[in-house]
Design an enzyme around this catalytic site. Structure first.
Site, short mmCIF file in Angstrom:
data_model
loop_
_atom_site.label_atom_id
_atom_site.label_comp_id
_atom_site.label_asym_id
_atom_site.label_seq_id
_atom_site.Cartn_x
_atom_site.Cartn_y
_atom_site.Cartn_z
N CYS A 1 -2.25 28.64 -15.83
CA CYS A 1 -2.78 28.99 -17.09
C CYS A 1 -3.62 27.89 -17.83
CB CYS A 1 -1.82 29.58 -18.03
SG CYS A 1 -1.07 31.20 -17.08
N TYR B 1 -6.87 12.64 -13.14
CA TYR B 1 -7.61 10.89 -12.96
C TYR B 1 -9.26 11.71 -12.72
CZ TYR B 1 -3.03 9.36 -11.79
OH TYR B 1 -1.50 9.09 -11.71
N PRO C 1 0.83 -1.07 0.06
CA PRO C 1 0.11 -0.11 0.06
C PRO C 1 0.78 1.15 -0.03
CG PRO C 1 -0.01 -1.02 2.27
CD PRO C 1 0.99 -1.79 1.16
N ARG D 1 -3.78 15.74 -9.52
CA ARG D 1 -4.87 14.24 -9.56
C ARG D 1 -6.34 14.65 -10.00
NH1 ARG D 1 -6.34 11.56 -5.81
NH2 ARG D 1 -6.73 9.64 -6.63
C1 LIG Z 1 1.58 2.33 -7.47
C2 LIG Z 1 1.70 0.71 -7.08
C3 LIG Z 1 1.54 0.37 -5.60
C4 LIG Z 1 0.80 1.37 -4.88
O1 LIG Z 1 -0.48 1.81 -4.99
P1 LIG Z 1 -1.55 2.45 -4.05
O2 LIG Z 1 -2.51 2.64 -4.84
O3 LIG Z 1 -0.62 3.64 -3.58
O4 LIG Z 1 -1.42 1.54 -2.94
C5 LIG Z 1 1.70 -0.84 -5.14
N1 LIG Z 1 2.52 -1.78 -6.21
C6 LIG Z 1 2.54 -1.34 -7.26
C7 LIG Z 1 3.47 -2.19 -8.32
C8 LIG Z 1 2.42 -0.09 -7.73
O5 LIG Z 1 2.82 0.39 -9.20
#
Ligand SMILES: *Cc1c(COP(=O)(O)O)cnc(C)c1O
Length: 479
Positions: free
Chosen positions: A399, A372, A326, A368
């Site tokens: 801008c 996203y 995580p 973000r």
């Molecule tokens: C980005 C990523 C994570 C972490 O993702 P979260 O959404 O921040 O928990 C974990 N493992 C891999 C391989 C990633 O690319």
């Protein structure tokens, strides 16, 4: 209160998920870190420090981290997963690797290590930070779909615990680097399992059209496993799968785990080896606004443990040690961004009058929303408002009309220039994606505890920002 914001005009409607607030000055539940609260006067405080003081002393925009919250969240992830996957429960233990790309600096790397977590990196720069922070190599993983020779060499020098191999090219490259050094590289194969997870649902397919990983469906993963298993200079420790980000639906993880464990059983059978590790990735969803209802960590851990136990029993294999990665779920809720309002503007639109609250940052410190379509919340942070709540859109100073931070939120309609606005849950993918668009210096990250306030990332100044422009050397560098 300016008459034009007094609610006499028909305002733009709120999105369906956003309820009219009972008290627009109150902090929404579960959006703020443990040690954040408001005084009776409506001043946001963190571990006893008021944001009005912090703004005066340290400036804005600034990302403000609740250090105790960050550390306890990291510890909670580790203890919850260790518990759910314990040997007493018939499993083989769990590791948590914090995904450094969410936000990484030496202080964070140190805190993560002190909390007992490992640290995942995906570049030379991230490994250098981990190393400078004193994180031992055997607590570090290296990801990346296009790692350079220099990065692989550095990883072997550093002695990282696991290199997540992502392509057949990389199998060959890593083998020749390890061979040249007379060493054996620890390999986890990143496989794509055909699970595409979105926030509230997932799709299980045979194929996945994306740049990461080795496909299970077309046999690339099996070829890579064979090459690694047969190499003298590569050691196949296990398999990895990461199915997406900001996920709320546990069934995507369950399907992915089942597919990875089935593939593991095949490889172990074919090559007569044991694969001790399986990494189920990150992507656990968090609450950015009141519309998000994440799965409690304990429930997630228990459900995953149940799947791993059941699948291994069915396959008749050993149970692997599980790891998760995580990033967002550990760091994002521990941080808010503090801005000062520069201008407030009413704009007529087809759906009514929209109130634009423009602050002194924007897509350079939080991209973000633009990137996203992310939703955020916010609150007036320096006082209470007695005005009617109004739907506002918080935008930046760049801008670019897509420079939106908070698309829709209720604030007291008397919000005005000079007010402070705080946006919660900005710890992940905000400072780490920060940029110098329009030549704005990137903000710092202020770590706040009851007895200590310190920069863990200092705010960039104009001299630092201009350092890459030879024409600015010795030039105008005032802030
Ligand atoms: C980005 C990523 C994570 C972490 O993702 P979260 O959404 O921040 O928990 C974990 N493992 C891999 C391989 C990633 O690319």
């Amino acid at each position: 209160m300016p008459a034009h914001i007094a609610g006499t005009l028909h305002a733009t409607p709120a999105p369906v998920w956003l309820p009219y607030p009972d008290d627009v000055n109150a902090l929404l539940p579960s959006l703020w870190s443990d040690n954040v609260t408001k005084t009776d006067d409506g001043v946001l405080t963190i571990a006893g420090h008021s944001v009005t003081d912090l703004a005066e002393r340290y400036g804005t925009p600034t990302l403000v981290m609740d250090v105790a919250d960050f550390r306890s969240r990291a510890e909670a992830y580790l203890s919850t997963f260790s518990n759910a996957f314990s040997v007493e429960k018939g499993l083989a233990g769990a590791d948590v690797f914090y995904a450094g790309k969410a936000f990484l600096c030496t202080a964070v790397a140190r805190w993560v290590h002190e909390a007992g977590l490992g640290l995942d990196t995906c570049s030379l720069g991230e490994m250098m930070i981990a190393r400078a922070a004193g994180v031992p190599g055997d607590r570090v993983g290296l990801h990346g779909n296009s790692k350079s020779t220099a990065e692989l060499e550095y990883a072997l020098d550093y002695g990282v615990a696991r290199i997540f191999v992502d392509s057949l090219d990389e199998v060959a490259r890593l083998e020749s680097i390890a061979a040249a050094r007379g060493t054996v590289a620890p390999v986890m194969l990143r496989v794509t399992v055909g699970v595409e997870a979105h926030t509230h649902d997932f799709i299980a397919t045979a194929h996945e059209d994306q740049k990461f990983g080795l496909s299970l469906a077309d046999g690339t993963a099996a070829r890579a496993a064979r090459l690694v298993a047969e190499s003298e200079h590569l050691r196949l420790d296990g398999l990895h799968s990461h199915i997406g980000s900001q996920i709320f639906d546990i069934s995507g993880f369950q399907v992915a785990a089942a597919r990875v464990l089935a593939f593991r059983a095949e490889i172990m059978g074919e090559h007569g080896i044991d694969l001790p590790d399986v990494d189920l990735g990150g992507g656990f969803g968090i609450r950015y606004t009141s519309q998000d209802t994440p799965i409690p960590v304990a429930e997630m851990a228990a459900e995953l443990a149940a799947v791993v136990a059941k699948e291994c029993r069915g396959l008749g294999t050993s149970v692997p040690r599980i790891s998760i990665e995580p990033g967002r779920a550990i760091v994002s809720p521990a941080v808010f961004t503090l801005y000062e309002v520069g201008t407030v503007k009413q704009v007529s639109t087809d759906s009514g009058t929209r109130t634009y609250v423009a602050v002194n940052g924007g897509m350079s410190d939080n991209i973000r929303t633009a990137l996203y379509d992310a939703d955020y919340s916010c609150t007036l942070a320096n006082r209470n408002s007695n005005a009617e709540p109004a739907i506002v859109r918080v935008v930046g100073k760049h801008c670019e009309s897509g420079d939106i931070i908070v698309r829709d939120e209720y604030m007291g309609a008397d919000v005005t220039a000079g007010d402070l606005v705080a946006v919660p849950t900005t710890g992940a993918y905000c400072r780490s994606l920060a940029n110098n668009y329009n030549h704005l210096p990137r903000p710092g990250v202020l770590a706040v505890e009851a007895d200590r306030v310190e920069w863990i990332v200092t705010p960039e100044d104009h001299t630092q920002m201009f350092a890459t422009d030879p024409g600015m050397a010795g030039g105008e560098t005032s802030n």
